[in-house]
Design a protein around this motif. Sequence first.
Motif, PDB file in Angstrom:
ATOM      1  N   SER A 132       0.839  -1.205   0.000  1.00 40.72           N
ATOM      2  CA  SER A 132       0.000   0.000   0.000  1.00 40.72           C
ATOM      3  C   SER A 132       0.873   1.254   0.000  1.00 40.72           C
ATOM      4  O   SER A 132       2.047   1.222   0.377  1.00 40.72           O
ATOM      5  CB  SER A 132      -0.904   0.009   1.239  1.00 40.72           C
ATOM      6  N   TYR A 133       0.245   2.378  -0.406  1.00 40.92           N
ATOM      7  CA  TYR A 133       0.924   3.665  -0.383  1.00 40.92           C
ATOM      8  C   TYR A 133       0.411   4.480   0.806  1.00 40.92           C
ATOM      9  O   TYR A 133      -0.705   4.235   1.310  1.00 40.92           O
ATOM     10  CB  TYR A 133       0.684   4.419  -1.693  1.00 40.92           C
ATOM     11  N   PRO A 134       1.190   5.451   1.295  1.00 37.50           N
ATOM     12  CA  PRO A 134       0.778   6.226   2.473  1.00 37.50           C
ATOM     13  C   PRO A 134      -0.624   6.824   2.379  1.00 37.50           C
ATOM     14  O   PRO A 134      -1.348   6.870   3.377  1.00 37.50           O
ATOM     15  CB  PRO A 134       1.858   7.317   2.554  1.00 37.50           C
ATOM     16  N   ASN A 135      -1.028   7.278   1.179  1.00 36.18           N
ATOM     17  CA  ASN A 135      -2.364   7.901   1.070  1.00 36.18           C
ATOM     18  C   ASN A 135      -3.501   6.885   1.189  1.00 36.18           C
ATOM     19  O   ASN A 135      -4.673   7.255   1.213  1.00 36.18           O
ATOM     20  CB  ASN A 135      -2.486   8.702  -0.233  1.00 36.18           C
ATOM     21  N   GLN A 136      -3.160   5.603   1.262  1.00 36.44           N
ATOM     22  CA  GLN A 136      -4.173   4.558   1.456  1.00 36.44           C
ATOM     23  C   GLN A 136      -4.264   4.112   2.922  1.00 36.44           C
ATOM     24  O   GLN A 136      -5.021   3.201   3.233  1.00 36.44           O
ATOM     25  CB  GLN A 136      -3.825   3.344   0.579  1.00 36.44           C
ATOM     26  N   LEU A 137      -3.507   4.780   3.793  1.00 36.96           N
ATOM     27  CA  LEU A 137      -3.428   4.380   5.198  1.00 36.96           C
ATOM     28  C   LEU A 137      -4.088   5.407   6.115  1.00 36.96           C
ATOM     29  O   LEU A 137      -4.170   6.593   5.790  1.00 36.96           O
ATOM     30  CB  LEU A 137      -1.963   4.220   5.616  1.00 36.96           C
ATOM     31  N   SER A 138      -4.526   4.937   7.274  1.00 37.98           N
ATOM     32  CA  SER A 138      -5.017   5.844   8.323  1.00 37.98           C
ATOM     33  C   SER A 138      -3.826   6.489   9.021  1.00 37.98           C
ATOM     34  O   SER A 138      -2.666   6.078   8.843  1.00 37.98           O
ATOM     35  CB  SER A 138      -5.845   5.062   9.339  1.00 37.98           C
ATOM     36  N   GLY A 139      -4.100   7.485   9.842  1.00 42.05           N
ATOM     37  CA  GLY A 139      -3.025   8.151  10.589  1.00 42.05           C
ATOM     38  C   GLY A 139      -2.258   7.185  11.481  1.00 42.05           C
ATOM     39  O   GLY A 139      -1.024   7.229  11.543  1.00 42.05           O
ATOM     40  N   GLY A 140      -2.982   6.312  12.159  1.00 41.89           N
ATOM     41  CA  GLY A 140      -2.325   5.342  13.033  1.00 41.89           C
ATOM     42  C   GLY A 140      -1.456   4.376  12.255  1.00 41.89           C
ATOM     43  O   GLY A 140      -0.353   4.012  12.695  1.00 41.89           O
ATOM     44  N   GLN A 141      -1.927   3.955  11.077  1.00 41.92           N
ATOM     45  CA  GLN A 141      -1.135   3.046  10.243  1.00 41.92           C
ATOM     46  C   GLN A 141       0.127   3.741   9.730  1.00 41.92           C
ATOM     47  O   GLN A 141       1.200   3.134   9.673  1.00 41.92           O
ATOM     48  CB  GLN A 141      -1.992   2.537   9.082  1.00 41.92           C
ATOM     49  N   LYS A 142      -0.002   5.015   9.357  1.00 47.48           N
ATOM     50  CA  LYS A 142       1.173   5.763   8.906  1.00 47.48           C
ATOM     51  C   LYS A 142       2.228   5.840  10.007  1.00 47.48           C
ATOM     52  O   LYS A 142       3.433   5.692   9.750  1.00 47.48           O
ATOM     53  CB  LYS A 142       0.766   7.177   8.474  1.00 47.48           C
ATOM     54  N   GLN A 143       1.767   6.068  11.244  1.00 48.77           N
ATOM     55  CA  GLN A 143       2.729   6.151  12.349  1.00 48.77           C
ATOM     56  C   GLN A 143       3.382   4.812  12.618  1.00 48.77           C
ATOM     57  O   GLN A 143       4.559   4.737  12.981  1.00 48.77           O
ATOM     58  CB  GLN A 143       2.048   6.696  13.611  1.00 48.77           C
ATOM     59  N   ARG A 144       2.651   3.718  12.409  1.00 48.41           N
ATOM     60  CA  ARG A 144       3.233   2.381  12.562  1.00 48.41           C
ATOM     61  C   ARG A 144       4.319   2.133  11.504  1.00 48.41           C
ATOM     62  O   ARG A 144       5.343   1.515  11.792  1.00 48.41           O
ATOM     63  CB  ARG A 144       2.144   1.313  12.478  1.00 48.41           C
ATOM     64  N   VAL A 145       4.073   2.619  10.295  1.00 46.66           N
ATOM     65  CA  VAL A 145       5.096   2.516   9.249  1.00 46.66           C
ATOM     66  C   VAL A 145       6.339   3.311   9.667  1.00 46.66           C
ATOM     67  O   VAL A 145       7.483   2.838   9.539  1.00 46.66           O
ATOM     68  CB  VAL A 145       4.572   3.037   7.893  1.00 46.66           C
ATOM     69  N   ALA A 146       6.117   4.517  10.186  1.00 44.31           N
ATOM     70  CA  ALA A 146       7.239   5.360  10.614  1.00 44.31           C
ATOM     71  C   ALA A 146       8.029   4.701  11.740  1.00 44.31           C
ATOM     72  O   ALA A 146       9.265   4.790  11.784  1.00 44.31           O
ATOM     73  CB  ALA A 146       6.715   6.731  11.050  1.00 44.31           C
ATOM     74  N   ILE A 147       7.322   4.042  12.651  1.00 43.40           N
ATOM     75  CA  ILE A 147       8.000   3.343  13.748  1.00 43.40           C
ATOM     76  C   ILE A 147       8.826   2.178  13.210  1.00 43.40           C
ATOM     77  O   ILE A 147       9.987   1.986  13.600  1.00 43.40           O
ATOM     78  CB  ILE A 147       6.970   2.852  14.790  1.00 43.40           C
ATOM     79  N   ALA A 148       8.238   1.403  12.291  1.00 39.96           N
ATOM     80  CA  ALA A 148       8.974   0.287  11.685  1.00 39.96           C
ATOM     81  C   ALA A 148      10.230   0.795  10.977  1.00 39.96           C
ATOM     82  O   ALA A 148      11.315   0.218  11.108  1.00 39.96           O
ATOM     83  CB  ALA A 148       8.074  -0.464  10.709  1.00 39.96           C
ATOM     84  N   ARG A 149      10.097   1.893  10.237  1.00 36.75           N
ATOM     85  CA  ARG A 149      11.253   2.465   9.520  1.00 36.75           C
ATOM     86  C   ARG A 149      12.343   2.901  10.507  1.00 36.75           C
ATOM     87  O   ARG A 149      13.543   2.711  10.250  1.00 36.75           O
ATOM     88  CB  ARG A 149      10.804   3.658   8.681  1.00 36.75           C
ATOM     89  N   ALA A 150      11.932   3.470  11.633  1.00 34.53           N
ATOM     90  CA  ALA A 150      12.903   3.928  12.638  1.00 34.53           C
ATOM     91  C   ALA A 150      13.662   2.783  13.285  1.00 34.53           C
ATOM     92  O   ALA A 150      14.729   2.993  13.872  1.00 34.53           O
ATOM     93  CB  ALA A 150      12.178   4.743  13.717  1.00 34.53           C
TER      94      ALA A 150
END
Length: 318
Positions: A132-150
Motif C-alpha cells: 500500500s501507499y501512504p495515502n491509502q493508510l489511516s493516521g495510526g497506520q502511517k505512524q506504525r510505518v514510521a515506527i517500523a522504519r525507525a
Amino acid sequence: MITIKNLNKYYGKTKVLNNISIEIKKGEIFAIVGHSGAGKSTLLRCINGLEEYSDGSLQVNNKEIKSLKKENLREFRKKIGMIFQHFSLVQRKTVYENVALPMQLWGYKKEQIDKKVNELLALVGLDNKKDSYPNQLSGGQKQRVAIARALTLEPEVLLSDEATSALDPNTTTSILNLLKEINEKLNITIVLVTHEMDVVKQIAQKALLLEHGNIIGFDDTEELFLKPDEKMKEFLGESEVVPSEGVNIKLYFPKDNAYQSFITKMARELNMDFNIVWGKLEEINTHIVGNMVINIEEEKKEIVTNYIKEHDIVWEVL
C-alpha cells in the motif's frame, strides 16, 4: 545510557535550555514534557546531534556528542531512531519501500532488507499493507510505518517528537501500547517529547518537565503526579478547593495502597466521621495512585494525625 550535565543552549543571545542535568537509563521510557516553547524538541535534537549545545555535557553511551567528528556522528545517528508528529513518509513509495529506505541508503543486501522489513511490518501489525501507499493508510497506520522504519537499523535509542499529537485518543493508545511492546521486546530506550499529560501517564517511567528551558520537575512519573509541587500543580492547571473552616489533611496513596479501606478503617477505629472534601485518582502505568483531602474539627487533629503516623501514610496539613 544518556547522561546530561549542566547543559546550556543559546539561539543568539536567547537562552533556550538552562542548566539541564538528567540521566536516562538503558531500557527506560522517558518523557520530556512541556508547553510550546519550553525547549523540549530542542533538547531532543541535541541528543541525536541535530542541534549543537553551547556548553555542558551530553553523553550517549559514554560518547560526548559535541566531540564527535562528522563521520563518527553519522555512525552514531545510525543507532538513534526517530519518529515525528507528521510521519515523514515518502508518498511515492509503498509501505515496504518506506521501511526499507534506511537500509538501502546504508548499502544492505536485498535479502537482509527483505528479512528485516517483513519482521518489522509483522511487529507493527502491517504485514498485509506492505504494497500500500501512504495515502491509502489511516493516521495510526502511517505512524506504525514510521515506527517500523525507525527500527530498521536496530537502534539503541528511539526518539519520539510529538508522535501521537496528530492522532485521536484510541489510536494514540494503540501506538503507545506498540511502543511499550517494542521497549519490552527489543529493550530499546525510548525518549518521548510531548505536551500531552495522558501520554506521560500511560507510558513513561520517568518524566522531565520543562518551562522556558528550565527544569521545573524531574522524577518517577508516579511521584510527579502523586505529590505535585506548586509548579507541577500550575502546569497541570489544578489546585485543591477545600473548606476554610476546620483542619484539612491531605493523604497520599501510592500504587497498590488500599486507600479506600484505610479511610473506612480509620473512621471505624477512631469512631469518627470524615468529610472527604477533595480527591484525585490517576492511572499511571496501569497502577492507580492518588490523594484525597479530609476535613476534621480542630480538636480532633492530634488524634487523627497520630493515627495516620502509625500507619506509614504520607500526609500533610494544608
